[in-house]
Design a protein around this motif. Structure first.
Motif, PDB file in Angstrom:
ATOM      1  N   GLY A   1      -0.111  -6.832  27.696  1.00  0.00           N
ATOM      2  CA  GLY A   1      -0.528  -6.548  29.316  1.00  0.00           C
ATOM      3  C   GLY A   1      -0.733  -8.284  29.750  1.00  0.00           C
ATOM      4  O   GLY A   1      -0.815  -8.776  29.230  1.00  0.00           O
ATOM      5  N   VAL A   2       0.178  -8.320  30.529  1.00  0.00           N
ATOM      6  CA  VAL A   2       0.189  -9.529  31.167  1.00  0.00           C
ATOM      7  C   VAL A   2      -0.206  -9.104  32.235  1.00  0.00           C
ATOM      8  O   VAL A   2       0.250  -8.237  33.473  1.00  0.00           O
ATOM      9  N   VAL A   3      -1.416  -9.786  33.310  1.00  0.00           N
ATOM     10  CA  VAL A   3      -2.086  -9.879  34.640  1.00  0.00           C
ATOM     11  C   VAL A   3      -1.326 -10.549  35.111  1.00  0.00           C
ATOM     12  O   VAL A   3      -1.564 -11.267  35.038  1.00  0.00           O
ATOM     13  N   LYS A   4      -1.393 -10.029  36.760  1.00  0.00           N
ATOM     14  CA  LYS A   4      -0.969 -10.166  37.722  1.00  0.00           C
ATOM     15  C   LYS A   4      -1.635 -11.405  38.670  1.00  0.00           C
ATOM     16  O   LYS A   4      -2.899 -10.252  38.690  1.00  0.00           O
ATOM     17  N   LYS A   5      -1.449 -12.206  39.349  1.00  0.00           N
ATOM     18  CA  LYS A   5      -2.644 -12.760  39.451  1.00  0.00           C
ATOM     19  C   LYS A   5      -2.076 -11.871  41.527  1.00  0.00           C
ATOM     20  O   LYS A   5      -1.315 -11.922  41.937  1.00  0.00           O
ATOM     21  N   TYR A   6      -3.725 -11.748  42.215  1.00  0.00           N
ATOM     22  CA  TYR A   6      -3.711 -10.638  42.773  1.00  0.00           C
ATOM     23  C   TYR A   6      -4.748 -11.645  43.959  1.00  0.00           C
ATOM     24  O   TYR A   6      -5.918 -12.064  43.515  1.00  0.00           O
ATOM     25  N   ASN A   7      -4.202 -12.366  45.013  1.00  0.00           N
ATOM     26  CA  ASN A   7      -5.451 -13.101  46.211  1.00  0.00           C
ATOM     27  C   ASN A   7      -5.453 -13.893  45.137  1.00  0.00           C
ATOM     28  O   ASN A   7      -6.393 -15.077  45.375  1.00  0.00           O
ATOM     29  N   GLY A   8      -4.313 -15.004  44.817  1.00  0.00           N
ATOM     30  CA  GLY A   8      -5.186 -16.187  44.461  1.00  0.00           C
ATOM     31  C   GLY A   8      -5.583 -16.726  43.157  1.00  0.00           C
ATOM     32  O   GLY A   8      -5.673 -17.897  41.605  1.00  0.00           O
ATOM     33  N   ASP A   9      -6.237 -15.075  42.271  1.00  0.00           N
ATOM     34  CA  ASP A   9      -6.877 -14.783  40.465  1.00  0.00           C
ATOM     35  C   ASP A   9      -6.582 -13.995  40.432  1.00  0.00           C
ATOM     36  O   ASP A   9      -5.852 -12.758  40.840  1.00  0.00           O
ATOM     37  N   TYR A  10      -7.103 -14.053  38.829  1.00  0.00           N
ATOM     38  CA  TYR A  10      -7.068 -12.940  37.870  1.00  0.00           C
ATOM     39  C   TYR A  10      -8.677 -12.442  38.466  1.00  0.00           C
ATOM     40  O   TYR A  10      -9.088 -11.470  37.457  1.00  0.00           O
ATOM     41  N   THR A  11      -9.507 -12.488  38.915  1.00  0.00           N
ATOM     42  CA  THR A  11     -10.680 -11.986  38.626  1.00  0.00           C
ATOM     43  C   THR A  11     -10.915 -10.103  39.443  1.00  0.00           C
ATOM     44  O   THR A  11     -12.106  -9.399  38.898  1.00  0.00           O
ATOM     45  N   TRP A  12      -9.901 -10.008  40.494  1.00  0.00           N
ATOM     46  CA  TRP A  12      -9.705  -8.235  40.853  1.00  0.00           C
ATOM     47  C   TRP A  12      -9.973  -8.047  39.517  1.00  0.00           C
ATOM     48  O   TRP A  12     -10.598  -6.902  39.654  1.00  0.00           O
ATOM     49  N   LEU A  13      -9.405  -7.946  38.245  1.00  0.00           N
ATOM     50  CA  LEU A  13      -9.499  -7.109  37.369  1.00  0.00           C
ATOM     51  C   LEU A  13     -10.443  -7.897  35.776  1.00  0.00           C
ATOM     52  O   LEU A  13     -10.642  -7.401  35.120  1.00  0.00           O
ATOM     53  N   ARG A  14     -10.051  -9.523  35.870  1.00  0.00           N
ATOM     54  CA  ARG A  14     -11.453 -10.035  34.748  1.00  0.00           C
ATOM     55  C   ARG A  14     -12.446 -11.164  35.316  1.00  0.00           C
ATOM     56  O   ARG A  14     -11.933 -11.918  35.010  1.00  0.00           O
ATOM     57  N   PRO A  15     -13.314 -10.596  35.592  1.00  0.00           N
ATOM     58  CA  PRO A  15     -14.447 -10.696  35.789  1.00  0.00           C
ATOM     59  C   PRO A  15     -14.680 -11.862  35.090  1.00  0.00           C
ATOM     60  O   PRO A  15     -14.964 -11.466  34.028  1.00  0.00           O
ATOM     61  N   ARG A  16     -15.854 -12.825  35.189  1.00  0.00           N
ATOM     62  CA  ARG A  16     -16.411 -14.270  34.327  1.00  0.00           C
ATOM     63  C   ARG A  16     -17.780 -13.351  34.294  1.00  0.00           C
ATOM     64  O   ARG A  16     -18.464 -13.609  35.577  1.00  0.00           O
ATOM     65  N   ASN A  17     -18.002 -13.496  33.455  1.00  0.00           N
ATOM     66  CA  ASN A  17     -19.747 -12.580  32.533  1.00  0.00           C
ATOM     67  C   ASN A  17     -20.148 -13.719  31.712  1.00  0.00           C
ATOM     68  O   ASN A  17     -19.874 -13.829  30.656  1.00  0.00           O
ATOM     69  N   ASN A  18     -21.278 -14.184  32.371  1.00  0.00           N
ATOM     70  CA  ASN A  18     -22.409 -15.196  31.652  1.00  0.00           C
ATOM     71  C   ASN A  18     -23.268 -14.625  31.046  1.00  0.00           C
ATOM     72  O   ASN A  18     -23.946 -13.876  31.254  1.00  0.00           O
ATOM     73  N   LYS A  19     -23.193 -14.838  30.466  1.00  0.00           N
ATOM     74  CA  LYS A  19     -24.739 -13.800  28.755  1.00  0.00           C
ATOM     75  C   LYS A  19     -25.570 -14.333  28.937  1.00  0.00           C
ATOM     76  O   LYS A  19     -25.776 -16.116  29.498  1.00  0.00           O
TER      77      LYS A  19
END
Length: 202
Positions: free
Chosen positions: A103-121
């Motif tokens: 899967g190639v994630v399209k950049k949207y609104n300047g980044d990828y957080t729309w699909l891939r949010p970063r989580n701090n464990k």
């Protein structure tokens, strides 16, 4: 080594990324069998006609590249293309193999957080999440499906992004920088598919 590829994407929002992917493959694009900017328009064709043409495009390929874009799940074809890519289809004396899929994630609104949010464990690890509502069930079911699981971090139980899922998600910038690396990774997993619990139905 070049692999025969097919790109599954939503035309209205990902055709430019499709073209960039093809361009990034360089001479390996010779082995690409899907649609290009020069392909004939099939919008006025019947569903059965389009399905048969897509089958012909996918059948001989070994890797399917799926462009993950914000409105992808509104497409009537992408989940079917993924399902067909995963099937072993017999034609005469020959059968297609199960395709590797990336899967190639399209950049949207300047980044990828729309699909891939970063989580701090809790243990200080930082991992990428996946907003599954933007993806088909057949994609979600083939994520984190390595068997047995091999954890990249035993503390937070996260897996390696390239081998922990049969279908890895790669940001478009990373993929375009080295498409052969990610295509080959998907292909290698298809040759060792017994190491994953595959879901081949939508």
């Amino acid at each position: 080594m070049a692999r025969k590829t097919f790109i599954s994407y939503k035309y209205s929002e990902a055709r430019e990324l499709r073209d960039s992917i093809i361009e990034s493959m360089g001479k390996d694009a010779t082995y690409y069998t899907g649609e290009t900017s020069d392909s004939p328009d099939m919008t006025d064709r019947t569903t059965d006609y389009i399905r048969e043409k897509l089958k012909d495009m996918i059948y001989s390929t070994s890797v399917t590249i799926v462009v993950i874009s914000p409105n992808m799940i509104k497409s009537q074809w992408i989940d079917w293309e993924i399902e067909y890519s995963l099937k072993q289809v017999k034609r005469g004396d020959f059968s297609s193999g199960t395709n590797g899929i990336v899967g190639v994630v399209k950049k949207y609104n300047g980044d990828y957080t729309w699909l891939r949010p970063r989580n701090n464990k809790f243990d200080g690890c930082s991992t990428l999440g996946t907003n599954e509502k933007y993806m088909y069930d057949i994609l979600n079911k083939n994520r984190f499906n390595q068997e047995p699981k091999v954890y990249a971090c035993e503390n937070c139980k996260c897996v390696d992004m390239l081998v922990g899922s049969y279908i890895s998600l790669i940001n478009e910038e990373d993929f375009l920088n080295d498409p052969n690396f990610y295509i080959e990774n998907a292909y290698e997993k298809s040759k060792h598919s017994k190491g994953y619990i595959l879901s081949k139905k939508r």
